[in-house]
Write an enzyme that holds these catalytic residues in place. Structure first.
Site, PDB file in Angstrom:
ATOM      1  N   GLU A 240       5.118 -15.524   0.898  1.00  0.00           N
ATOM      2  CA  GLU A 240       4.076 -14.922   1.748  1.00  0.00           C
ATOM      3  C   GLU A 240       2.697 -15.039   1.110  1.00  0.00           C
ATOM      4  O   GLU A 240       2.280 -14.157   0.367  1.00  0.00           O
ATOM      5  CB  GLU A 240       4.388 -13.440   1.991  1.00  0.00           C
ATOM      6  N   GLU A 328      12.472 -13.953   6.590  1.00  0.00           N
ATOM      7  CA  GLU A 328      12.533 -12.556   6.124  1.00  0.00           C
ATOM      8  C   GLU A 328      12.036 -11.636   7.225  1.00  0.00           C
ATOM      9  O   GLU A 328      11.012 -11.898   7.851  1.00  0.00           O
ATOM     10  CB  GLU A 328      11.652 -12.377   4.878  1.00  0.00           C
TER      11      GLU A 328
HETATM   12  C1  IDC Z   1       9.388  -5.180  -1.355  1.00  0.00           C
HETATM   13  C2  IDC Z   1      10.647  -4.467  -1.792  1.00  0.00           C
HETATM   14  C3  IDC Z   1      10.269  -3.335  -2.727  1.00  0.00           C
HETATM   15  C4  IDC Z   1       9.440  -3.875  -3.874  1.00  0.00           C
HETATM   16  C5  IDC Z   1       8.224  -4.623  -3.326  1.00  0.00           C
HETATM   17  C6  IDC Z   1       7.384  -5.264  -4.408  1.00  0.00           C
HETATM   18  O1  IDC Z   1      11.344  -4.005  -0.664  1.00  0.00           O
HETATM   19  O2  IDC Z   1      11.442  -2.705  -3.220  1.00  0.00           O
HETATM   20  O3  IDC Z   1       9.009  -2.817  -4.691  1.00  0.00           O
HETATM   21  O4  IDC Z   1       8.657  -5.650  -2.444  1.00  0.00           O
HETATM   22  O5  IDC Z   1       8.093  -6.170  -5.116  1.00  0.00           O
HETATM   23  C7  IDC Z   1       7.521  -8.421   2.084  1.00  0.00           C
HETATM   24  C8  IDC Z   1       7.893  -9.130   0.849  1.00  0.00           C
HETATM   25  C9  IDC Z   1       8.981  -8.409   0.099  1.00  0.00           C
HETATM   26  C10 IDC Z   1       8.776  -6.918   0.167  1.00  0.00           C
HETATM   27  C11 IDC Z   1       8.944  -6.494   1.622  1.00  0.00           C
HETATM   28  C12 IDC Z   1       8.806  -4.994   1.840  1.00  0.00           C
HETATM   29  O6  IDC Z   1       8.261 -10.462   1.078  1.00  0.00           O
HETATM   30  O7  IDC Z   1       8.959  -8.843  -1.230  1.00  0.00           O
HETATM   31  O8  IDC Z   1       9.787  -6.293  -0.605  1.00  0.00           O
HETATM   32  N1  IDC Z   1       7.941  -7.192   2.412  1.00  0.00           N
HETATM   33  O9  IDC Z   1       7.559  -4.535   1.434  1.00  0.00           O
HETATM   34  N2  IDC Z   1       6.701  -8.838   3.019  1.00  0.00           N
HETATM   35  C13 IDC Z   1       6.559  -7.884   3.938  1.00  0.00           C
HETATM   36  C14 IDC Z   1       7.345  -6.809   3.565  1.00  0.00           C
END
Ligand code: IDC
Length: 402
Positions: A240, A328
């Site tokens: 992303e 995702e």
């Molecule tokens: C989130 C995880 C969370 C972690 C965070 C940072 O759920 O536990 O602390 O990342 O590493 C994304 C991302 C994905 C995110 C997810 C939710 O690709 O890594 O995971 N998210 O925030 N994009 C939109 C949402």
């Protein structure tokens, strides 16, 4: 008289022998009971239940050398992982039977569609891991098998964070090796089971993929070298891009990383992230990467945050001819936490199903957040039951059965 005596002596000997053998048999029975009904030392072959037939046994001729780092990892983990031998023996085997890869073979992109090897549209449904550094325990063959057989999962996405704590580009050399071993284990399990697998270069806090471009080229060069000829491996070159990273930056990154992959692996599917946390597929539709086959673009959504506007963006870009893969999504809010919004989630699923767009849900973890697939009280790593699932996890298993 003489012969009568002899007769009595013989009867005596026989009686003693009979008594001895009764004693031995009785003792064995007691011993068997102590061992839970089965005495492995005294049972001869043919007794007891037949051993299970080796599932999807590989043709020895099709085995390939295991990469040295896989061997090192396997040796280190022999005591903890009873599947290590299966894994070594089955590496890069071609599973038979009704598996996703047996059904679809090498995937292709035709127009805006993902297709099987014959050009028929294919929709893959799957699950993404959480960060492999933090939740490595779900990368095991028993669980992959459960996902395939009980949940109808076609594809597993291996999310390898590049930054953050113990990211690929921010941790030390040992960490890098551990991550590569986990990717390789994940690919091996998926391959043995005939499932597709996405190798995800999970940029996030490193908002612009150009930041670690050289590391990405090195990494994907190694992966493509190792997995050329695998029909089930998909490369996702940047999760992303965000915080103002432009489509032009992403394109210039893609135009350097794609040729590195293509030099070894001429036709694997490659997924490209889009601006604003992989939402601006309209920008990619207006100006796609050219010169290569089998490219797709990602759109990500979290249904409690992203609704009609983003659904329209997806539909318009798809109608314009852009091949889109939702690598995702969640039905929580964009933080990965908060309310689980089944209604909005169902609208998204309907839209993707109507268009045959593939998707993977976030994520395989038992972290205390609502996008985690498992309850935080669940410490299993395979053999999950419905009680182990979070609300989002339970909803998704229903989706997979639709
Ligand atoms: C989130 C995880 C969370 C972690 C965070 C940072 O759920 O536990 O602390 O990342 O590493 C994304 C991302 C994905 C995110 C997810 C939710 O690709 O890594 O995971 N998210 O925030 N994009 C939109 C949402």
């Amino acid at each position: 008289m003489q012969s009568n005596k002899k007769y009595i002596v013989w009867i005596g000997i026989l009686a003693v022998l009979l008594a001895l053998s009764v004693g031995v048999i009785a003792g064995m029975t007691v011993q068997q009971k102590m061992n839970g009904g089965e005495n492995r030392d005294t049972l001869v072959e043919g007794d007891g239940p037949a051993p299970p037939a080796p599932a999807e046994a590989p043709d020895p001729a099709e085995r390939e050398e295991i990469a040295p780092e896989d061997q090192a990892y396997n040796q280190e983990n022999t005591q903890n992982d009873t599947n290590v031998n299966d894994q070594q023996n089955n590496t890069n085997s071609t599973p038979s039977g009704d598996t996703p890869v047996a059904r679809y073979g090498a995937l292709q992109v035709k127009g805006n569609r993902l297709t099987d090897q014959y050009g028929n549209q294919v929709q893959l449904k799957g699950i993404s891991t959480h960060g492999l550094s933090w939740f490595p325990q779900y990368v095991n063959e028993a669980f992959f098998r459960q996902m395939r057989d009980e949940w109808q999962v076609d594809v597993v996405r291996l999310a390898m964070y590049t930054a953050e704590y113990n990211g690929y580009c921010t941790g030390d050399e040992g960490n890098k090796q551990t991550l590569k071993n986990l990717v390789s284990e994940g690919v091996n399990h998926a391959t043995n089971l005939g499932m597709y697998v996405i190798i995800d270069w999970h940029i996030l806090s490193d908002s612009n993929p150009l930041q670690y471009k050289e590391e990405a080229k090195q990494f994907f060069g190694e992966m493509a070298e190792r997995y050329q000829g695998y029909d089930n491996v998909i490369y996702e070159i940047c999760n992303e891009p965000n915080s103002g990273t432009s489509w032009q930056d992403i394109k210039s990154y893609a135009n350097e990383v794609i040729p590195v992959i293509r030099a070894k692996d001429p036709d694997a599917i490659i997924l490209i992230g889009t601006p604003n946390w992989s939402q601006f597929v309209n920008e990619a539709a207006a100006d796609p990467v050219t010169g290569y086959d089998n490219l797709m673009y990602t759109l990500h959504f979290y249904a409690d945050t992203h609704r009609d506007d983003l659904r329209n963006t997806l539909q318009n870009a798809y109608n314009q001819g852009l091949p889109i893969f939702v690598s995702e999504f969640g039905i929580t809010d964009a933080s990965g936490n908060g309310a689980v919004n089944r209604d909005e989630g169902n609208k998204w699923i309907d839209l993707m199903d109507q268009n045959g767009i593939s998707y993977c849900i976030w994520s395989l973890s038992n972290k205390d957040e609502s996008s985690a697939f498992f309850k935080s009280s669940c410490n299993k790593t395979s053999g999950f039951t419905n009680e182990d699932l979070s609300d989002q996890g339970a909803w998704y298993l229903d989706v997979l059965k639709r």
